[in-house]
Design a protein around this motif. Structure first.
Motif, short mmCIF file in Angstrom:
data_model
loop_
_atom_site.label_atom_id
_atom_site.label_comp_id
_atom_site.label_asym_id
_atom_site.label_seq_id
_atom_site.Cartn_x
_atom_site.Cartn_y
_atom_site.Cartn_z
N LYS A 195 0.75 -1.20 0.09
CA LYS A 195 -0.10 0.05 -0.09
C LYS A 195 0.86 1.26 -0.07
CE LYS A 195 -4.45 1.01 1.59
NZ LYS A 195 -5.47 0.79 3.07
N GLU A 196 1.97 1.32 0.69
CA GLU A 196 2.77 2.22 0.90
C GLU A 196 3.58 2.56 -0.43
OE1 GLU A 196 4.02 2.36 5.44
OE2 GLU A 196 5.23 1.15 4.04
N ALA A 197 3.85 1.32 -1.27
CA ALA A 197 4.51 1.26 -2.40
C ALA A 197 3.57 2.15 -3.57
CB ALA A 197 4.98 -0.01 -2.84
N ILE A 198 2.37 1.63 -3.47
CA ILE A 198 1.27 2.27 -4.46
C ILE A 198 1.29 3.63 -4.18
CG2 ILE A 198 -1.07 2.26 -4.90
CD1 ILE A 198 -0.95 -0.86 -3.85
N CYS A 199 0.99 4.10 -2.94
CA CYS A 199 0.85 5.69 -2.71
C CYS A 199 2.19 6.33 -3.13
CB CYS A 199 0.65 5.70 -1.21
SG CYS A 199 -0.86 5.08 -0.72
N GLU A 200 3.37 5.76 -2.92
CA GLU A 200 4.75 6.60 -3.25
C GLU A 200 4.50 6.51 -5.02
OE1 GLU A 200 8.05 4.69 -1.47
OE2 GLU A 200 7.01 4.85 0.37
N ALA A 201 4.33 5.38 -5.57
CA ALA A 201 4.38 5.67 -7.21
C ALA A 201 3.38 6.36 -7.73
CB ALA A 201 4.07 4.12 -7.38
N PHE A 202 2.13 6.64 -6.94
CA PHE A 202 1.13 7.50 -7.56
C PHE A 202 1.61 8.90 -7.11
CE2 PHE A 202 -2.88 9.75 -5.86
CZ PHE A 202 -3.42 9.73 -7.14
N LEU A 203 2.19 9.24 -6.20
CA LEU A 203 2.73 10.66 -5.82
C LEU A 203 3.82 11.13 -6.77
CD1 LEU A 203 2.45 10.90 -1.90
CD2 LEU A 203 1.00 12.10 -3.54
N LEU B 33 5.60 21.11 0.63
CA LEU B 33 6.72 20.97 -0.40
C LEU B 33 6.79 19.60 -0.76
CD1 LEU B 33 8.52 22.64 -2.24
CD2 LEU B 33 10.04 22.44 -0.52
N LYS B 34 6.84 18.72 0.41
CA LYS B 34 7.34 17.13 0.20
C LYS B 34 6.29 16.62 -0.75
CE LYS B 34 8.20 12.95 2.70
NZ LYS B 34 8.36 12.38 3.97
N TYR B 35 5.19 16.88 -0.57
CA TYR B 35 4.03 16.14 -1.13
C TYR B 35 3.38 17.21 -2.18
CZ TYR B 35 4.37 12.73 2.35
OH TYR B 35 4.85 11.98 3.33
N ARG B 36 4.15 17.76 -2.95
CA ARG B 36 3.87 18.95 -3.83
C ARG B 36 2.88 18.43 -4.92
NH1 ARG B 36 9.06 21.66 -5.76
NH2 ARG B 36 7.61 23.11 -6.76
N SER B 37 3.06 17.33 -5.44
CA SER B 37 2.44 16.76 -6.84
C SER B 37 0.98 16.48 -6.21
CB SER B 37 3.13 15.59 -7.02
OG SER B 37 2.96 14.43 -5.90
N PHE B 38 0.66 16.21 -5.03
CA PHE B 38 -0.70 16.08 -4.40
C PHE B 38 -1.37 17.54 -4.26
CE2 PHE B 38 -3.24 16.43 -0.87
CZ PHE B 38 -4.48 15.60 -1.23
N TYR B 39 -0.56 18.37 -3.54
CA TYR B 39 -1.14 19.69 -3.26
C TYR B 39 -1.37 20.53 -4.53
CZ TYR B 39 -1.08 18.41 1.61
OH TYR B 39 -1.44 18.04 2.94
#
Length: 171
Positions: free
Chosen positions: A5-13, A87-93
């Motif tokens: 699940k973590e790998a999926i979320c990281e890949a998604f981001l 900033l770390k999760y900029r692709s989401f924000y």
């Protein structure tokens, strides 16, 4: 070791930083995460459910910076950690702050946190919408200043006596 699940979320981001959500496919997510499609579907029905999971996870983390106990410690570090998180999760924000409905939802959630901390609904609403508005402006302008500078500006705004100039004109 990270979970699937973590790998999926990281890949998604990661993929969100390279292409739009609309163009993103489950096939690309599983390839980037190096998992099988069946593993993806054990956790999520589709990319929309994945987006909702990531939204809830990251927004809960965002809101955790505003828990009542941390706000009452009188520490100026909250905006700094918040800006680093964004900033770390900029692709989401970039996506989240480009959606007026999601901005409103997050602002309302932040207002509820601030209300419980300060006990003043008007202040909570003003501060939450102002904070989210400033942060979305920072994101939309491609993070032209550092997280530290953005945090300093948020603190300055938060501690400004907005009535000072009005009082000076009246006296």
């Amino acid at each position: 070791m990270r979970t699937a699940k973590e790998a999926i979320c990281e890949a998604f981001l990661e993929l969100l930083s390279e292409q739009s959500f609309q163009d993103l496919s489950v096939k690309e997510i599983v390839q980037r995460a190096q998992i099988s499609r069946s593993t993806f579907y054990l956790h999520f029905t589709d990319k929309f459910e994945l987006m909702e999971y990531v939204r809830k996870t990251l927004n809960d983390l965002f809101l955790s910076f505003y828990k009542q106990d941390s706000l009452l410690k009188d520490t100026p570090s909250t905006p700094y950690f918040l800006c680093r998180h964004i900033l770390k999760y900029r692709s989401f924000y970039v996506i989240e702050f480009g959606n007026a409905d999601e901005i409103r939802k997050l602002s309302d959630q932040l207002a509820a946190h601030l209300l419980s901390a300060f006990g003043d609904q008007d202040y909570a609403i003003f501060a939450s919408y102002g904070t989210i508005g400033y942060l979305s402006f920072w994101v939309r302008n491609d993070f032209v200043i550092s997280p530290g500078e953005a945090a300093e500006k948020l603190l300055k705004i938060g501690f400004t006596d907005w009535t000072y100039n009005l009082k000076m004109k009246l006296t």
